[in-house]
Design a protein around this motif. Structure first.
Motif, mmCIF file in Angstrom:
data_model
loop_
_atom_site.group_PDB
_atom_site.id
_atom_site.type_symbol
_atom_site.label_atom_id
_atom_site.label_comp_id
_atom_site.label_asym_id
_atom_site.label_seq_id
_atom_site.Cartn_x
_atom_site.Cartn_y
_atom_site.Cartn_z
ATOM 1 N N ARG A 1 -26.046 92.114 118.864
ATOM 2 C CA ARG A 1 -26.577 90.789 118.330
ATOM 3 C C ARG A 1 -27.871 91.032 117.481
ATOM 4 O O ARG A 1 -28.469 90.916 116.491
ATOM 5 C CB ARG A 1 -27.006 89.638 119.031
ATOM 6 C CG ARG A 1 -25.458 88.717 119.405
ATOM 7 C CD ARG A 1 -25.950 87.479 120.075
ATOM 8 N NE ARG A 1 -26.623 87.718 121.347
ATOM 9 C CZ ARG A 1 -26.179 88.005 122.473
ATOM 10 N NH1 ARG A 1 -24.963 87.859 122.420
ATOM 11 N NH2 ARG A 1 -26.971 87.991 123.507
ATOM 12 N N GLU A 2 -28.938 92.017 118.311
ATOM 13 C CA GLU A 2 -30.172 92.309 117.910
ATOM 14 C C GLU A 2 -30.061 93.541 116.833
ATOM 15 O O GLU A 2 -30.727 93.538 115.747
ATOM 16 C CB GLU A 2 -30.961 93.062 119.166
ATOM 17 C CG GLU A 2 -31.369 92.092 120.150
ATOM 18 C CD GLU A 2 -31.907 92.555 121.401
ATOM 19 O OE1 GLU A 2 -32.431 91.795 122.311
ATOM 20 O OE2 GLU A 2 -31.429 93.847 121.661
ATOM 21 N N VAL A 3 -29.125 94.405 116.837
ATOM 22 C CA VAL A 3 -28.929 95.449 115.655
ATOM 23 C C VAL A 3 -28.503 94.642 114.280
ATOM 24 O O VAL A 3 -29.221 94.865 113.202
ATOM 25 C CB VAL A 3 -27.855 96.141 116.026
ATOM 26 C CG1 VAL A 3 -27.371 97.167 114.918
ATOM 27 C CG2 VAL A 3 -28.237 97.144 117.006
ATOM 28 N N GLU A 4 -27.849 93.662 114.419
ATOM 29 C CA GLU A 4 -27.582 92.695 113.464
ATOM 30 C C GLU A 4 -28.678 91.936 112.789
ATOM 31 O O GLU A 4 -28.740 91.689 111.568
ATOM 32 C CB GLU A 4 -26.100 91.861 113.621
ATOM 33 C CG GLU A 4 -25.690 90.894 112.561
ATOM 34 C CD GLU A 4 -25.562 91.895 111.280
ATOM 35 O OE1 GLU A 4 -25.924 91.466 110.047
ATOM 36 O OE2 GLU A 4 -24.934 92.827 111.491
ATOM 37 N N GLN A 5 -29.567 91.672 113.836
ATOM 38 C CA GLN A 5 -30.945 90.787 113.328
ATOM 39 C C GLN A 5 -31.800 91.971 112.588
ATOM 40 O O GLN A 5 -32.257 91.405 111.601
ATOM 41 C CB GLN A 5 -31.292 90.199 114.599
ATOM 42 C CG GLN A 5 -32.831 89.440 114.249
ATOM 43 C CD GLN A 5 -33.348 88.741 115.668
ATOM 44 O OE1 GLN A 5 -32.790 89.021 116.423
ATOM 45 N NE2 GLN A 5 -34.482 88.443 115.317
ATOM 46 N N VAL A 6 -31.855 93.062 113.138
ATOM 47 C CA VAL A 6 -32.496 93.949 112.469
ATOM 48 C C VAL A 6 -32.122 94.231 111.130
ATOM 49 O O VAL A 6 -32.733 94.453 109.952
ATOM 50 C CB VAL A 6 -32.735 95.341 113.314
ATOM 51 C CG1 VAL A 6 -33.518 96.354 112.428
ATOM 52 C CG2 VAL A 6 -33.462 95.050 114.703
ATOM 53 N N LEU A 7 -30.836 94.642 110.978
ATOM 54 C CA LEU A 7 -30.043 94.699 109.800
ATOM 55 C C LEU A 7 -30.036 93.672 108.524
ATOM 56 O O LEU A 7 -30.332 93.912 107.392
ATOM 57 C CB LEU A 7 -28.564 94.857 109.940
ATOM 58 C CG LEU A 7 -28.263 96.448 110.592
ATOM 59 C CD1 LEU A 7 -26.712 96.553 111.073
ATOM 60 C CD2 LEU A 7 -28.630 97.636 109.942
ATOM 61 N N ALA A 8 -30.164 92.280 109.287
ATOM 62 C CA ALA A 8 -30.071 91.137 108.201
ATOM 63 C C ALA A 8 -31.717 91.233 107.655
ATOM 64 O O ALA A 8 -31.872 90.875 106.725
ATOM 65 C CB ALA A 8 -30.087 89.961 109.114
ATOM 66 N N ALA A 9 -32.732 91.583 108.382
ATOM 67 C CA ALA A 9 -33.900 91.822 107.836
ATOM 68 C C ALA A 9 -34.078 92.945 106.806
ATOM 69 O O ALA A 9 -34.815 92.590 105.802
ATOM 70 C CB ALA A 9 -35.056 91.869 108.958
ATOM 71 N N MET A 10 -33.415 93.762 107.126
ATOM 72 C CA MET A 10 -33.577 95.045 106.100
ATOM 73 C C MET A 10 -32.627 94.526 104.728
ATOM 74 O O MET A 10 -33.269 95.109 103.638
ATOM 75 C CB MET A 10 -32.834 96.083 106.843
ATOM 76 C CG MET A 10 -33.567 97.031 108.029
ATOM 77 S SD MET A 10 -32.709 98.326 108.653
ATOM 78 C CE MET A 10 -33.829 98.999 109.759
ATOM 79 N N ARG A 11 -31.800 93.894 104.994
ATOM 80 C CA ARG A 11 -30.951 93.526 103.629
ATOM 81 C C ARG A 11 -31.741 92.540 102.900
ATOM 82 O O ARG A 11 -31.374 92.406 101.707
ATOM 83 C CB ARG A 11 -29.604 92.778 104.121
ATOM 84 C CG ARG A 11 -28.692 93.802 104.831
ATOM 85 C CD ARG A 11 -27.591 93.033 104.958
ATOM 86 N NE ARG A 11 -26.547 93.807 105.942
ATOM 87 C CZ ARG A 11 -26.181 93.658 107.214
ATOM 88 N NH1 ARG A 11 -26.801 92.461 107.771
ATOM 89 N NH2 ARG A 11 -25.386 94.536 107.875
ATOM 90 N N THR A 12 -32.859 92.046 103.288
ATOM 91 C CA THR A 12 -33.640 91.204 102.369
ATOM 92 C C THR A 12 -34.141 91.921 101.287
ATOM 93 O O THR A 12 -34.682 91.356 100.363
ATOM 94 C CB THR A 12 -34.914 90.387 103.076
ATOM 95 O OG1 THR A 12 -35.654 91.490 103.860
ATOM 96 C CG2 THR A 12 -34.228 89.681 104.418
ATOM 97 N N ARG A 13 -34.264 93.055 101.374
ATOM 98 C CA ARG A 13 -34.534 94.372 100.302
ATOM 99 C C ARG A 13 -33.240 95.026 100.090
ATOM 100 O O ARG A 13 -33.398 96.349 100.608
ATOM 101 C CB ARG A 13 -35.804 95.143 100.665
ATOM 102 C CG ARG A 13 -36.975 94.264 100.946
ATOM 103 C CD ARG A 13 -38.383 94.599 100.360
ATOM 104 N NE ARG A 13 -39.505 93.728 100.636
ATOM 105 C CZ ARG A 13 -40.533 94.186 100.622
ATOM 106 N NH1 ARG A 13 -40.917 95.528 100.140
ATOM 107 N NH2 ARG A 13 -41.769 93.407 100.974
ATOM 108 N N PRO A 14 -32.375 94.734 99.343
ATOM 109 C CA PRO A 14 -31.237 95.109 99.132
ATOM 110 C C PRO A 14 -31.397 96.852 98.636
ATOM 111 O O PRO A 14 -30.522 97.406 99.019
ATOM 112 C CB PRO A 14 -30.558 94.229 97.922
ATOM 113 C CG PRO A 14 -31.131 93.141 98.138
ATOM 114 C CD PRO A 14 -32.565 93.168 98.571
#
Length: 319
Positions: A195-208
């Motif tokens: 869950r935490e890895v996906e949370q970090v990745l979601a934040a990274m995807r805000t800059r595609p």
């Protein structure tokens, strides 16, 4: 290369180095002659790399088996060793332009810059950040949470590593121990880490565009793991069940040592730190941990046996 290079090749490399002609000769050499030069430098360089880079690194990673010698290096550790030696060889064949009386001594001074430059170059070629740091915008997107910010950096480091985490995308077991060290909490389960890895990745995807270049692209350069056998076929067991259990316990032991060391660094009493971590990591009965909870509880409740366990842990940690 270690097996085909002869004493004459090494002697030739030393002579060229003394005359200040090693780099020039390499630049002008035909393929066969260049291979002999590379082999000679490799033979001189590899013991230095193992002694000064590989062995200390494996001790820090608590790979006592890998630190014994080349024959005991695990596959991923062996790959990293060969990469480091190749980096030193390439560095020498480009930079050895002045007379060098003591080739080993000169190479020893070049180990760190050669291997660091090569590591950064390999990362850069895949799109991975050469010096992974947390961008300010990403830290803000993660709310400044110390663990999530640390995990983001670990993720950026990992995408640039050629190896894979077995058949999995992320090295969750290693990050679980890191999480315990950063947060001071018990080792978390895989569901929490996922869950935490996906949370970090979601934040990274805000800059595609940034995510595509520095996360997706380097991930795509990793060597794909071997596909598992079809479900209808029996699995081929290359090692016995006891060896698999030993490997699993060794991995758990590494995690436990990291978590105990983190607690000791925060000033926790050794007996309390050992009891808490050992209970968390080894308390649950499993095929890899056939000892029952009752046995472990009895061992930790016996002052004499607990003192022995604590003394062993402190000795391993060098405290």
């Amino acid at each position: 290369m270690l097996d085909t290079t002869g004493p004459a090749d090494v002697a030739g490399v030393r002579r060229l180095a003394r005359d200040g002609l090693l780099a020039g000769s390499a630049a002008a050499a035909r393929p066969r002659a260049l291979a002999r030069l590379r082999g000679g430098v490799y033979t001189v360089a590899w013991p230095l790399v193992f002694t000064r880079i590989t062995k200390p690194l494996e001790h820090r990673r608590r790979h006592a088996d890998c630190a014994r010698g080349l024959a005991w290096l695990r596959p991923d550790c062996l790959d990293r060793f060969h990469d480091d030696v190749e980096a030193v060889v390439e560095h020498a064949l480009r930079r050895a332009t002045d007379p060098i009386e003591n080739l080993e001594g000169w190479l020893a001074t070049r180990l760190t810059p050669a291997t660091v430059d090569a590591h950064r170059r390999r990362r850069g070629e895949t799109g991975a950040l050469q010096r992974p740091r947390l961008p300010a915008w990403l830290g803000q997107a993660l709310g400044g949470d110390p663990w999530l910010c640390d995990l983001a950096v670990q993720l950026l480091v990992w995408v640039g590593v050629p190896a894979t985490a077995g058949a999995e995308l992320w090295p969750l077991d290693g990050w679980a121990a890191r999480r315990a060290e950063v947060t001071g909490e018990p080792v978390a389960g895989r569901d929490t880490l996922e869950r935490e890895v996906e949370q970090v990745l979601a934040a990274m995807r805000t800059r595609p565009a940034w995510h595509a270049e520095h996360v997706e692209r380097p991930l795509g350069c990793k060597q794909a793991p071997v596909a598992p056998m079809p479900a209808e076929l029996p699995a081929l067991e290359l090692v016995g069940a006891h060896e698999l259990a030993d490997a699993r316990l060794a991995g758990l032991a590494e995690q436990a040592l990291e978590a105990i060391e983190a607690r000791l660094n925060r000033g926790e009493a050794p007996a309390e730190a050992v009891t808490a971590v050992v209970t968390t990591v080894f308390g649950e009965q499993s095929p890899a941990n056939p000892a029952s909870d009752d046995w472990l509880a009895a061992a930790l409740a016996d002052p004499e046996r607990l003192d022995g366990i604590v003394a062993t842990v402190l000795e391993i940690l060098g405290r």
